[in-house]
Design a protein around this motif. Structure first.
Motif, PDB file in Angstrom:
ATOM      1  N   GLU A  54      41.462  54.035  43.708  1.00 41.80           N
ATOM      2  CA  GLU A  54      40.452  53.420  42.769  1.00 41.80           C
ATOM      3  C   GLU A  54      40.084  52.055  43.006  1.00 41.80           C
ATOM      4  OE1 GLU A  54      38.606  55.575  41.013  1.00 41.80           O
ATOM      5  OE2 GLU A  54      39.939  57.126  41.548  1.00 41.80           O
ATOM      6  N   TRP A  55      40.955  51.134  43.367  1.00 43.97           N
ATOM      7  CA  TRP A  55      40.794  49.797  43.542  1.00 43.97           C
ATOM      8  C   TRP A  55      40.013  49.618  44.782  1.00 43.97           C
ATOM      9  CZ3 TRP A  55      41.494  46.307  47.542  1.00 43.97           C
ATOM     10  CH2 TRP A  55      41.303  45.011  47.171  1.00 43.97           C
ATOM     11  N   LEU A  56      40.279  50.452  45.797  1.00 41.85           N
ATOM     12  CA  LEU A  56      39.563  50.252  47.110  1.00 41.85           C
ATOM     13  C   LEU A  56      38.155  50.851  46.932  1.00 41.85           C
ATOM     14  CD1 LEU A  56      39.781  49.446  49.999  1.00 41.85           C
ATOM     15  CD2 LEU A  56      40.547  51.830  50.605  1.00 41.85           C
ATOM     16  N   LYS A  57      37.959  51.617  46.242  1.00 46.99           N
ATOM     17  CA  LYS A  57      36.717  52.225  46.220  1.00 46.99           C
ATOM     18  C   LYS A  57      35.669  51.275  45.355  1.00 46.99           C
ATOM     19  CE  LYS A  57      37.446  57.230  45.888  1.00 46.99           C
ATOM     20  NZ  LYS A  57      37.252  58.473  45.288  1.00 46.99           N
ATOM     21  N   SER A  58      36.098  50.615  44.260  1.00 49.74           N
ATOM     22  CA  SER A  58      35.488  49.502  43.628  1.00 49.74           C
ATOM     23  C   SER A  58      35.257  48.372  44.460  1.00 49.74           C
ATOM     24  CB  SER A  58      36.394  49.268  42.259  1.00 49.74           C
ATOM     25  OG  SER A  58      37.555  48.382  42.749  1.00 49.74           O
ATOM     26  N   MET A  59      36.024  48.291  45.518  1.00 46.68           N
ATOM     27  CA  MET A  59      35.775  47.026  46.396  1.00 46.68           C
ATOM     28  C   MET A  59      34.993  47.182  47.402  1.00 46.68           C
ATOM     29  SD  MET A  59      37.105  43.759  46.488  1.00 46.68           S
ATOM     30  CE  MET A  59      37.503  42.608  47.992  1.00 46.68           C
ATOM     31  N   VAL A  60      34.827  48.384  48.071  1.00 48.65           N
ATOM     32  CA  VAL A  60      34.063  48.523  49.440  1.00 48.65           C
ATOM     33  C   VAL A  60      33.142  49.583  49.384  1.00 48.65           C
ATOM     34  CG1 VAL A  60      35.960  47.422  50.707  1.00 48.65           C
ATOM     35  CG2 VAL A  60      35.709  50.012  50.547  1.00 48.65           C
ATOM     36  N   ASP A  61      33.239  50.736  48.259  1.00 46.38           N
ATOM     37  CA  ASP A  61      32.398  51.979  48.477  1.00 46.38           C
ATOM     38  C   ASP A  61      30.986  51.598  48.013  1.00 46.38           C
ATOM     39  OD1 ASP A  61      32.057  54.471  48.909  1.00 46.38           O
ATOM     40  OD2 ASP A  61      32.533  55.129  46.953  1.00 46.38           O
ATOM     41  N   GLY A  62      30.320  52.040  49.038  1.00 49.27           N
ATOM     42  CA  GLY A  62      28.617  51.803  49.061  1.00 49.27           C
ATOM     43  C   GLY A  62      28.197  50.325  49.542  1.00 49.27           C
ATOM     44  N   ARG A  63      29.226  49.539  49.804  1.00 46.98           N
ATOM     45  CA  ARG A  63      28.671  48.245  50.184  1.00 46.98           C
ATOM     46  C   ARG A  63      28.936  47.831  51.721  1.00 46.98           C
ATOM     47  NH1 ARG A  63      31.955  43.906  46.425  1.00 46.98           N
ATOM     48  NH2 ARG A  63      30.441  42.465  47.317  1.00 46.98           N
ATOM     49  N   VAL A  64      28.052  46.760  51.943  1.00 42.81           N
ATOM     50  CA  VAL A  64      28.168  46.147  53.337  1.00 42.81           C
ATOM     51  C   VAL A  64      29.182  45.379  53.738  1.00 42.81           C
ATOM     52  CG1 VAL A  64      26.548  44.962  55.230  1.00 42.81           C
ATOM     53  CG2 VAL A  64      25.570  46.593  53.543  1.00 42.81           C
ATOM     54  N   VAL A  65      29.925  45.752  54.757  1.00 40.47           N
ATOM     55  CA  VAL A  65      31.197  45.232  55.035  1.00 40.47           C
ATOM     56  C   VAL A  65      31.267  44.617  56.378  1.00 40.47           C
ATOM     57  CG1 VAL A  65      32.690  46.142  53.183  1.00 40.47           C
ATOM     58  CG2 VAL A  65      32.648  47.013  55.464  1.00 40.47           C
ATOM     59  N   TYR A  66      31.953  43.781  56.959  1.00 34.07           N
ATOM     60  CA  TYR A  66      32.059  43.431  58.265  1.00 34.07           C
ATOM     61  C   TYR A  66      33.616  43.848  58.754  1.00 34.07           C
ATOM     62  CZ  TYR A  66      27.778  40.814  58.466  1.00 34.07           C
ATOM     63  OH  TYR A  66      26.418  40.519  58.249  1.00 34.07           O
ATOM     64  N   CYS A  67      33.795  44.370  60.225  1.00 30.94           N
ATOM     65  CA  CYS A  67      35.059  45.080  60.326  1.00 30.94           C
ATOM     66  C   CYS A  67      35.227  44.404  61.830  1.00 30.94           C
ATOM     67  CB  CYS A  67      35.057  46.300  60.517  1.00 30.94           C
ATOM     68  SG  CYS A  67      34.795  47.346  58.934  1.00 30.94           S
ATOM     69  N   GLN A  68      36.326  43.671  62.063  1.00 27.45           N
ATOM     70  CA  GLN A  68      36.704  43.299  63.288  1.00 27.45           C
ATOM     71  C   GLN A  68      37.633  44.584  63.973  1.00 27.45           C
ATOM     72  OE1 GLN A  68      39.288  39.603  63.540  1.00 27.45           O
ATOM     73  NE2 GLN A  68      38.333  39.424  65.747  1.00 27.45           N
ATOM     74  N   LEU A  69      37.174  45.239  65.174  1.00 29.44           N
ATOM     75  CA  LEU A  69      37.779  46.201  65.471  1.00 29.44           C
ATOM     76  C   LEU A  69      38.950  45.680  66.391  1.00 29.44           C
ATOM     77  CD1 LEU A  69      35.058  48.433  66.079  1.00 29.44           C
ATOM     78  CD2 LEU A  69      35.955  48.090  64.207  1.00 29.44           C
ATOM     79  N   VAL A  70      40.170  46.304  66.401  1.00 32.39           N
ATOM     80  CA  VAL A  70      41.134  45.746  67.055  1.00 32.39           C
ATOM     81  C   VAL A  70      42.044  46.540  68.004  1.00 32.39           C
ATOM     82  CG1 VAL A  70      41.589  43.616  65.532  1.00 32.39           C
ATOM     83  CG2 VAL A  70      42.635  45.472  65.147  1.00 32.39           C
ATOM     84  N   ARG A  71      42.192  47.718  67.352  1.00 32.61           N
ATOM     85  CA  ARG A  71      43.186  48.841  68.101  1.00 32.61           C
ATOM     86  C   ARG A  71      42.703  50.085  67.433  1.00 32.61           C
ATOM     87  NH1 ARG A  71      47.771  50.697  66.201  1.00 32.61           N
ATOM     88  NH2 ARG A  71      48.578  49.537  64.374  1.00 32.61           N
ATOM     89  N   ARG A  72      43.388  51.053  68.071  1.00 29.16           N
ATOM     90  CA  ARG A  72      43.345  52.528  67.578  1.00 29.16           C
ATOM     91  C   ARG A  72      44.794  53.000  67.381  1.00 29.16           C
ATOM     92  NH1 ARG A  72      39.134  56.141  68.668  1.00 29.16           N
ATOM     93  NH2 ARG A  72      38.600  54.961  70.478  1.00 29.16           N
ATOM     94  N   ASP A  73      44.881  53.554  65.932  1.00 29.53           N
ATOM     95  CA  ASP A  73      46.401  54.087  65.565  1.00 29.53           C
ATOM     96  C   ASP A  73      46.621  55.515  66.105  1.00 29.53           C
ATOM     97  OD1 ASP A  73      44.781  55.449  64.072  1.00 29.53           O
ATOM     98  OD2 ASP A  73      45.561  55.132  62.189  1.00 29.53           O
ATOM     99  N   GLN A  74      47.748  56.132  65.817  1.00 26.24           N
ATOM    100  CA  GLN A  74      48.307  57.210  66.364  1.00 26.24           C
ATOM    101  C   GLN A  74      47.495  58.332  65.714  1.00 26.24           C
ATOM    102  OE1 GLN A  74      49.815  55.098  64.484  1.00 26.24           O
ATOM    103  NE2 GLN A  74      51.210  56.058  62.619  1.00 26.24           N
TER     104      GLN A  74
END
Length: 317
Positions: A164-184
């Protein structure tokens, strides 16, 4: 002097007479010589100034390649995780997009929106059918949130609160992501920053979602192999975690001076400091009684297709 016919001038009369005589005798007027295909002003310029023409051609080709590279780097949209190639990860490229859904406490779906080609006037799909294969699966770098109930395992304490905290922080918002690697699991690990204003994130600072989750006491620092922290260090992540865990803030800005401020414990550290980390939790449920793995196998990224499989085009795309 012979009379002339009215309304007929002499040049036209003699021209018609010559045509009649030529047709009667079988002789035709000479045809105009055809021009050689390798003659003309362009060919003549190439012959006179070969180095200048070659320089112009080389400059045009270089500008074309640079234009294609700029398009691929800044204007081309990345549809989904399969399009995140090794070059993008090696460059640790920043991408801008809107969060369409939050699936777990430390990952979400991002609809990529290039800054120069996507604005408020373009509609973002909002139905699952339209968003299918059109989002990047992002895993927040540097943190490990409590697990929810999946893969036959029970949920960890505070797992729903972290979601619920993560939803209130980023859901529906514009964010910037620095792509670093791919996980398993085939997700793209990225440093996620919520911008403060409308300017790009590299022009001013924003809120690091991973650090904010640690500060809220709803995650632990991810210290396993392959951990990424962006421009921050693992010590900074662990210090923020300790502040939420032990309820104190320490600072060493002055030489030989350490200042300590007592605060209340936050999040999952408020009731107890003995908390099973998500890493220990997943390790405990990794294998069943018969040794079968309960977690899903890693999803291998799809191989490059089309022009991206050819070596010269890997630089462009």
């Amino acid at each position: 002097m012979a009379p002339t016919l009215p309304g007929r001038d002499e040049p036209s009369f003699f021209a018609g007479l010559s045509s009649i005589l030529s047709s009667s005798t079988g002789t035709e007027p000479p045809k105009r010589a055809s021009r050689h295909p390798l003659t003309g002003p362009v060919i003549q310029a190439v012959r006179d100034h070969p180095y200048l023409v070659l320089s112009v051609a080389a400059a045009s080709s270089a500008l074309t390649l640079v234009g294609v590279r700029v398009y691929a780097r800044y204007l081309k949209r990345v549809p989904n995780s399969d399009w995140v190639n090794p070059r993008i990860l090696a460059e640790q490229r920043w991408v801008r997009g809107r969060v369409t859904s939050v699936g777990d406490a430390d990952n979400f779906r991002l609809f990529h929106m290039p800054l120069l080609t996507w604005g408020r006037w373009r509609k973002i799909p909002d139905t699952p059918q339209e968003l299918k294969n059109q989002t990047i699966h992002i895993r927040i770098a540097g943190v490990d949130a409590p697990e929810l109930a999946h893969f036959g395992r029970p949920a960890q304490p505070y797992g729903q609160e972290a979601l619920e905290w993560l939803k209130s922080m980023v859901d529906g918002r514009v964010v910037y992501c620095q792509l670093v690697r791919r996980d398993q699991y085939g997700r793209v690990v990225a440093t996620v920053v919520v911008p403060r204003w409308f300017l790009p994130v590299w022009l001013r600072s924003g809120k690091n979602v991973g650090l904010e989750m640690l500060r809220a006491g709803l995650a632990t620092t991810y210290t396993q192999s392959g951990a990424e922290y962006g421009k921050w260090t693992v010590e900074e992540f662990q210090q923020v975690e300790e502040e939420a865990k032990y309820g104190c803030f320490t600072s060493t800005r002055w030489i030989y001076l350490t200042m300590s401020y007592r605060r209340e414990k936050r999040g999952m550290w408020a009731k107890t400091s003995k908390y099973e980390s998500p890493a220990h939790y997943k390790r405990r449920y990794k294998t069943g009684e018969g040794g079968e793995e309960l977690v899903s196998k890693a999803m291998e990224p799809e191989p490059r297709k089309g022009l991206r499989s050819i070596w010269p085009f890997r630089w462009l795309f």
